[in-house]
Design a protein around this motif. Structure first.
Motif, mmCIF file in Angstrom:
data_model
loop_
_atom_site.group_PDB
_atom_site.id
_atom_site.type_symbol
_atom_site.label_atom_id
_atom_site.label_comp_id
_atom_site.label_asym_id
_atom_site.label_seq_id
_atom_site.Cartn_x
_atom_site.Cartn_y
_atom_site.Cartn_z
ATOM 1 N N LYS A 228 5.650 3.565 38.492
ATOM 2 C CA LYS A 228 6.983 3.020 38.226
ATOM 3 C C LYS A 228 6.836 1.844 37.270
ATOM 4 O O LYS A 228 6.081 0.910 37.529
ATOM 5 N N ARG B 250 8.987 -1.054 35.668
ATOM 6 C CA ARG B 250 10.269 -1.752 35.796
ATOM 7 C C ARG B 250 10.774 -2.177 34.417
ATOM 8 O O ARG B 250 10.040 -2.717 33.623
ATOM 9 N N GLY B 251 12.059 -1.913 34.194
ATOM 10 C CA GLY B 251 12.683 -2.278 32.927
ATOM 11 C C GLY B 251 13.618 -3.458 33.124
ATOM 12 O O GLY B 251 13.624 -4.117 34.168
ATOM 13 N N GLN C 269 18.493 -2.942 36.013
ATOM 14 C CA GLN C 269 18.235 -1.863 36.973
ATOM 15 C C GLN C 269 17.471 -0.696 36.346
ATOM 16 O O GLN C 269 17.201 0.286 37.009
ATOM 17 N N GLU C 270 17.161 -0.784 35.033
ATOM 18 C CA GLU C 270 16.536 0.348 34.357
ATOM 19 C C GLU C 270 15.040 0.389 34.624
ATOM 20 O O GLU C 270 14.317 -0.533 34.303
ATOM 21 N N SER C 271 14.603 1.459 35.219
ATOM 22 C CA SER C 271 13.183 1.691 35.470
ATOM 23 C C SER C 271 12.846 3.082 34.964
ATOM 24 O O SER C 271 13.723 3.903 34.728
ATOM 25 N N ARG C 272 11.567 3.323 34.821
ATOM 26 C CA ARG C 272 11.116 4.668 34.472
ATOM 27 C C ARG C 272 9.836 4.957 35.232
ATOM 28 O O ARG C 272 9.191 4.044 35.753
ATOM 29 N N THR D 116 13.362 9.039 33.215
ATOM 30 C CA THR D 116 14.326 7.943 33.253
ATOM 31 C C THR D 116 15.637 8.472 33.836
ATOM 32 O O THR D 116 15.940 9.662 33.723
ATOM 33 N N VAL D 117 16.404 7.581 34.442
ATOM 34 C CA VAL D 117 17.704 7.946 35.000
ATOM 35 C C VAL D 117 18.747 7.849 33.893
ATOM 36 O O VAL D 117 18.804 6.852 33.174
ATOM 37 N N ALA D 118 19.550 8.896 33.763
ATOM 38 C CA ALA D 118 20.634 8.926 32.773
ATOM 39 C C ALA D 118 21.886 9.401 33.498
ATOM 40 O O ALA D 118 22.127 10.602 33.622
#
Length: 174
Positions: free
Chosen positions: A82, A84-85, A88-91, A105-107
């Protein structure tokens, strides 16, 4: 050209994942008597047998270790890292064992897979997109099965892509 792989059930522990012609056909099993382990098997149509491509060891319903091609189990957080971006953006990054690196990534409600080059830069457009199942609001029946839309460049790494997706979905659901 893209291909659509359909997930037959809403469960990520017992299902079949296949394209319309069944040339890409995977079986995901978590037997009741072995509920701590999920096995991912690919159908080899020429040899008419299933080959185990991955195993996910679970503890209290959460993935804790991953094994590819009957190899040794490694910590799930080491295999699917994981990153952390901002905000709340993580990948989640992983490699397929062949030197190819990928990132989920969550889209919105979907998950997008992008390739990562040697410099650590993600591709600008997704090479695969996972669309989760949809349900009718009142009766809670599935109105659309989940599916994974993949570019042809992903097929060579599909075993690792599917195992990573199953691990990520198990983590997101718990």
């Amino acid at each position: 050209m893209t291909q659509k792989l359909t997930f037959t059930t809403a469960s990520v522990q017992n299902l079949v994942i296949s394209n319309p012609t069944d040339t890409l056909y995977y079986e995901v099993l978590t037997p009741e008597w072995e509920s701590h382990q999920t096995t991912v098997r690919r159908l080899d149509r020429l040899a008419q047998r299933y080959d185990t491509v991955g195993s996910i060891r679970n503890q209290s319903g959460k993935p804790v270790a991953v094994s590819m091609y009957n190899g040794e189990f490694i910590n799930e957080e080491s295999w699917l890292r994981k990153i952390r971006g901002l905000g709340q953006e993580s990948r989640w990054e992983f490699d397929d064992g062949e030197g190819n690196y990928f990132s989920w990534t969550v889209a919105g409600s979907n998950l997008e897979l992008r390739s990562i080059d040697e410099g650590g830069v993600q591709s600008p457009s997704p090479i695969a997109t996972f669309y989760p199942h949809k349900r009718y609001v009142i009766v809670r029946m599935i109105s659309q099965h989940a599916f994974l839309e993949i570019e042809s460049s992903v097929v060579d790494s599909l075993d690792a892509v599917l195992v990573s997706l199953l691990v990520l979905e198990q983590k997101r659901r718990k």
